[in-house]
Design a protein around this motif. Structure first.
Motif, PDB file in Angstrom:
ATOM      1  N   GLY A 315       0.582  -1.344   0.224  1.00  0.00           N
ATOM      2  CA  GLY A 315       0.186  -0.274   0.071  1.00  0.00           C
ATOM      3  C   GLY A 315       0.782   1.338  -0.053  1.00  0.00           C
ATOM      4  N   LYS A 316       1.986   1.193  -0.684  1.00  0.00           N
ATOM      5  CA  LYS A 316       2.960   2.353  -0.710  1.00  0.00           C
ATOM      6  C   LYS A 316       2.122   3.504  -1.538  1.00  0.00           C
ATOM      7  N   THR A 317       1.275   3.233  -2.465  1.00  0.00           N
ATOM      8  CA  THR A 317       0.811   4.093  -3.707  1.00  0.00           C
ATOM      9  C   THR A 317      -0.172   5.111  -2.850  1.00  0.00           C
ATOM     10  N   LEU A 318      -0.921   4.369  -1.915  1.00  0.00           N
ATOM     11  CA  LEU A 318      -1.774   5.085  -0.954  1.00  0.00           C
ATOM     12  C   LEU A 318      -1.239   6.021  -0.152  1.00  0.00           C
ATOM     13  N   VAL A 319      -0.211   5.711   0.589  1.00  0.00           N
ATOM     14  CA  VAL A 319       0.767   6.798   1.201  1.00  0.00           C
ATOM     15  C   VAL A 319       1.238   7.846   0.518  1.00  0.00           C
ATOM     16  N   ALA A 320       1.566   7.547  -0.829  1.00  0.00           N
ATOM     17  CA  ALA A 320       2.193   8.627  -1.547  1.00  0.00           C
ATOM     18  C   ALA A 320       1.071   9.729  -1.976  1.00  0.00           C
ATOM     19  N   ILE A 321      -0.273   9.259  -2.232  1.00  0.00           N
ATOM     20  CA  ILE A 321      -1.550   9.953  -2.552  1.00  0.00           C
ATOM     21  C   ILE A 321      -1.760  10.858  -1.337  1.00  0.00           C
ATOM     22  N   THR A 350      -4.204   4.950 -11.542  1.00  0.00           N
ATOM     23  CA  THR A 350      -4.671   4.776 -10.136  1.00  0.00           C
ATOM     24  C   THR A 350      -5.124   6.093  -9.730  1.00  0.00           C
ATOM     25  N   LEU A 351      -4.146   7.006 -10.051  1.00  0.00           N
ATOM     26  CA  LEU A 351      -4.494   8.494  -9.266  1.00  0.00           C
ATOM     27  C   LEU A 351      -5.336   9.129 -10.001  1.00  0.00           C
ATOM     28  N   LYS A 352      -5.910   9.153 -11.150  1.00  0.00           N
ATOM     29  CA  LYS A 352      -7.291   9.667 -11.746  1.00  0.00           C
ATOM     30  C   LYS A 352      -8.431   8.930 -11.222  1.00  0.00           C
ATOM     31  N   LYS A 353      -8.545   7.683 -10.808  1.00  0.00           N
ATOM     32  CA  LYS A 353      -9.504   7.104 -10.322  1.00  0.00           C
ATOM     33  C   LYS A 353      -9.579   7.562  -8.723  1.00  0.00           C
ATOM     34  N   PHE A 354      -8.582   7.734  -7.872  1.00  0.00           N
ATOM     35  CA  PHE A 354      -8.607   8.125  -6.729  1.00  0.00           C
ATOM     36  C   PHE A 354      -9.239   9.593  -6.726  1.00  0.00           C
ATOM     37  N   LEU A 355      -8.615  10.493  -7.665  1.00  0.00           N
ATOM     38  CA  LEU A 355      -8.476  12.024  -7.396  1.00  0.00           C
ATOM     39  C   LEU A 355      -9.241  12.809  -8.267  1.00  0.00           C
ATOM     40  N   GLU A 356      -9.888  12.288  -9.419  1.00  0.00           N
ATOM     41  CA  GLU A 356     -10.983  13.045 -10.342  1.00  0.00           C
ATOM     42  C   GLU A 356     -12.192  13.243  -9.693  1.00  0.00           C
ATOM     43  N   PRO A 357     -12.629  12.365  -8.698  1.00  0.00           N
ATOM     44  CA  PRO A 357     -13.867  12.865  -8.005  1.00  0.00           C
ATOM     45  C   PRO A 357     -13.679  13.952  -7.049  1.00  0.00           C
ATOM     46  N   LEU A 358     -12.225  14.220  -6.700  1.00  0.00           N
ATOM     47  CA  LEU A 358     -11.817  15.636  -5.839  1.00  0.00           C
ATOM     48  C   LEU A 358     -11.753  16.650  -6.612  1.00  0.00           C
TER      49      LEU A 358
END
Length: 712
Positions: A315-321, A350-358
């Motif tokens: 889960g490093k990517t989530l830490v980076a986000i 991955t980032l677009k999936k998490f962050l586009e809604p924001l």
């Protein structure tokens, strides 16, 4: 300061001269001091010598004896071999060379005394060594030209001396610099140099840490009086070497704390809060801990230099986000650099999936993009419209300008050169730096390679992850493995099949992989779609193939090591790695991490061909026994060596360290680190009188490397 005597050109040392000096220069030995630091690779003493009669098959042993007969066979190079019979008081040992037989036949003569070292085999009930290490213990014609021949070392050995054996190569041996000659030259150097060797540690440290004096240590490491004094000498030299390495890290860390100011990200705002609220699952305690550590760094006003290491899937990517959301909450941009286009693209998705809604603007910058698109991207980065820029080394190109880069994240950082990492840092004034790796690093290597960084470890896996079951199989069992893959496909799962691709035989490897793909597609998995991906494909072709696999349309993906990192398909539950013996341990562990990313049980099959070498067997068995990346990394470090620590080299065979080995000297390293960091805490600029000796030695020997140490 180094005394003038030790700065003398090695050419002027008795026994060297211009021709031998040229050979030493090629080994980076230019001065008397350099030669003092050519440490023996091993030692001969009576307690380590085996008699020939006591040899047992499979053991590794050192034997000393006399050559009684030699024979050269074969006219063409394929059938050539050279044999020698070595005798001691207890019997005969056969020595055999196939490679380089003509050259060896010129070196070894009847009547010579040799020390030989190698793995014992048996043939017709008699012990033999194939391609052993050899060291001459008697005079040879190559040693002629000395005005005062020294006593025969073989005789000295028989009276109980410990004899140093020095590292040499074929060119040195041909030029007369065998280990025997080096011993004689070194004896002259030690006799002349001992009065000129200055102490390089404060007296209080030498006394408190119970260290041998430096002149004594050099004398004893080259010409030991006893096993005990040799051990003390080696400890002193190792301790000092590790101390100065840690001193460099301590200075760098203190300098960053005191001098390098960075934007203080004090605000935790809507981006961070909304991301936390929309998470579909609970973070692990390890992830929460690491995010808190990063938050404290970014708030401090000093530049963050932190390495986050965690096993595949931790889960490093989530830490980076979350780190990026903190930067965005403080009106800063983020750069996220990955080593390959596939990995960069995966992160982008991955980032677009998490962050586009924001409402976060994420862009992708890679090498081969259309000119118009590239210009639009560069403009959005320069204006600040692009809040997060994901990319490959394209990020460090001159045309890329950020409006306000506050956080630079470098993923799989070991895949970048030092200068590439530095180029990203230079895109802004002291941005916060977060390095990430999915290749767990042994504790000792963390201290040696990243001693000036703060290190966070994600040592906990998400709760729904099951350990991957790993099997080692010979190529003769390949059909059984393919049947297991078919079973998983019938259950609705997906599979990877990976082939090696190494630089030396890239074309042959690629042809074999493509041929195997055709066979698998037409004859094995003819009921489902089989995809192919490799490094020679164009970026859009690779991305199309990956999208087919992500969507589930492709059920079996055949590929080379381009799938090593960044491919995240939870439905993939089985991976077969062909010719597994040709992969390094870290790479095998990364490849295995492509499966086991969902809640289903996953499997990894390591298929090897032929007979395994000892190293390959140890690597593959480590994979079979454990899924723990930190255990894997310890085994890998032991097999490969420590690597170059401060420079631009990344190989395990080249090291700044001349005598210490962090993997073997972990306790010494810990002690030296403690003393170095305590010293810099008490005297950050080495101004106290008792530390002048440290300051002078550091400036003379380490200061030039300081510039690269600050980029991890």
């Amino acid at each position: 300061m180094t005394p003038e005597f030790l700065k003398k050109d090695v050419m002027y040392l008795k026994g060297v001269g211009p021709k031998r000096a040229e050979l030493l220069y090629k080994q980076n030995i230019h001065t008397f001091e350099d030669l003092l630091n050519l440490f023996p690779r091993r030692y001969l003493d009576k307690t380590t010598i085996k008699s020939i009669a006591s040899l047992r098959e499979g053991e590794t042993a050192t034997v000393v004896g006399e050559v009684r007969s030699v024979q050269f066979f074969g006219k063409d190079w394929k059938s050539q071999r050279f044999t020698a019979q070595l005798w001691d008081k207890t019997g005969r040992l056969d020595l055999i060379w196939f490679q380089g037989a003509p050259h060896i036949s010129k070196i070894i003569k009847e009547g010579e005394a040799l020390a030989v070292y190698g793995k014992v085999g048996m043939f017709n009930g008699r012990p033999q060594l194939t391609h052993p290490d050899i060291d001459k213990l008697t005079e040879s014609k190559q040693d002629e030209g000395e005005s005062d021949p020294q006593p025969n070392d073989f005789q000295l050995f028989n009276t109980g001396k410990i004899i140093a054996l020095y590292p040499t190569n074929e060119a040195m041996k041909r030029g007369g610099l065998n280990t025997r000659t080096l011993r004689r030259i070194m004896r002259t150097l030690i006799e002349q140099a001992t009065p000129h060797i200055p102490e390089n540690l404060p007296t209080y440290i030498v006394e408190r840490e119970n260290l041998m004096s430096l002149p004594d240590a050099y004398r004893e490491v080259h010409f030991p009086s006893s096993k005990d004094t040799l051990a003390q000498a080696r400890y002193r030299l190792k301790w000092t070497e590790l101390f100065y390495m840690q001193l460099l890290f301590a200075l760098r860390k203190k300098q960053v704390e005191l001098e390098v100011r960075a934007p203080a990200f004090e605000r935790v705002g809507d981006y961070t809060k909304k991301l936390y609220e929309m998470l579909p699952y609970e973070m692990t305690n390890a992830q929460k801990r690491v995010i808190k550590e990063i938050r404290a760094d970014m708030k401090s006003g000093s530049q963050m230099n932190r390495l986050v290491q965690g096993d595949v899937g931790s889960g490093k990517t989530l830490v980076a986000i979350f780190s990026m959301m903190i930067a965005l909450d403080n009106n800063a941009q983020c750069a996220f650099m990955a080593p390959t286009e596939i990995l960069a693209t995966q992160h982008y998705i991955t980032l677009k999936k998490f962050l586009e809604p924001l409402g976060v603007k994420v862009v992708l910058l890679v090498g081969q993009q259309r000119k118009k698109l590239r210009e639009e991207l560069l403009a959005s980065i320069a204006s600040g419209e692009a809040q997060i820029v994901v990319g490959t080394h394209a990020l460090i190109e001159e045309k890329v300008e950020f409006k306000h880069l506050g956080l630079a994240i470098i993923d799989e950082q070991h895949r970048f050169g030092v200068m590439q990492r530095k180029a990203l840092q230079d895109k802004a004034t002291n941005p916060h730096i977060l390095l990430m790796t999915a290749t767990p690093i042994p504790r000792t290597l963390t201290m040696t390679q990243y001693g000036d960084l703060d290190v966070s470890i994600i040592d906990e896996m998400p709760k729904n992850r099951k350990p991957i079951i790993t099997y080692l199989r010979h190529e003769s069992e390949r059909e059984e493995v393919l049947e297991k893959i078919k079973e998983e496909i019938r259950k609705g799962r997906q599979a990877y099949i990976v082939y090696p691709l190494v630089e030396e035989s890239e074309k042959i490897d690629l042809a074999a992989a493509v041929q195997s793909y055709e066979d698998l597609k037409n004859n094995v998995f003819d009921e489902c779609r089989v995809g192919l991906i490799h490094g020679k494909m164009l970026p859009y072709e690779k991305e199309e193939e990956m999208e087919m696999f992500r969507s589930g349309k492709t059920r079996v993906l055949v590929g080379t090591t381009v799938i090593e990192v960044g491919v995240d398909v939870p439905n993939a539950t089985i991976i077969m790695i062909e010719h597994a013996e040709r992969f390094g341990l870290a790479q095998l562990h990364q490849l295995r991490g492509r499966v086991g990313r969902g809640s289903e049980q996953s499997y990894c099959y390591l298929v090897y061909s032929g007979r395994l070498s000892a190293d390959a067997k140890e690597r593959l068995q480590a994979m079979e026994q454990s899924c723990d990346g930190f255990y894997i990394s310890e085994v890998d470090a032991r097999i490969r060596g420590a690597g170059n620590i401060l420079g631009t080299e990344q190989s395990g065979e080249i090291s700044d360290l001349k005598i210490a080995n962090p993997s073997e000297d972990a306790d010494t390293l810990q002690d030296a680190k403690r003393v170095a960091f305590e010293l810099i805490d008490s005297d950050p600029q080495l101004r106290l009188p008792e530390h002048q000796v440290v300051r002078e030695y550091y400036l003379a020997h380490y200061h030039e490397r300081f510039g690269l140490a600050d980029v991890g």
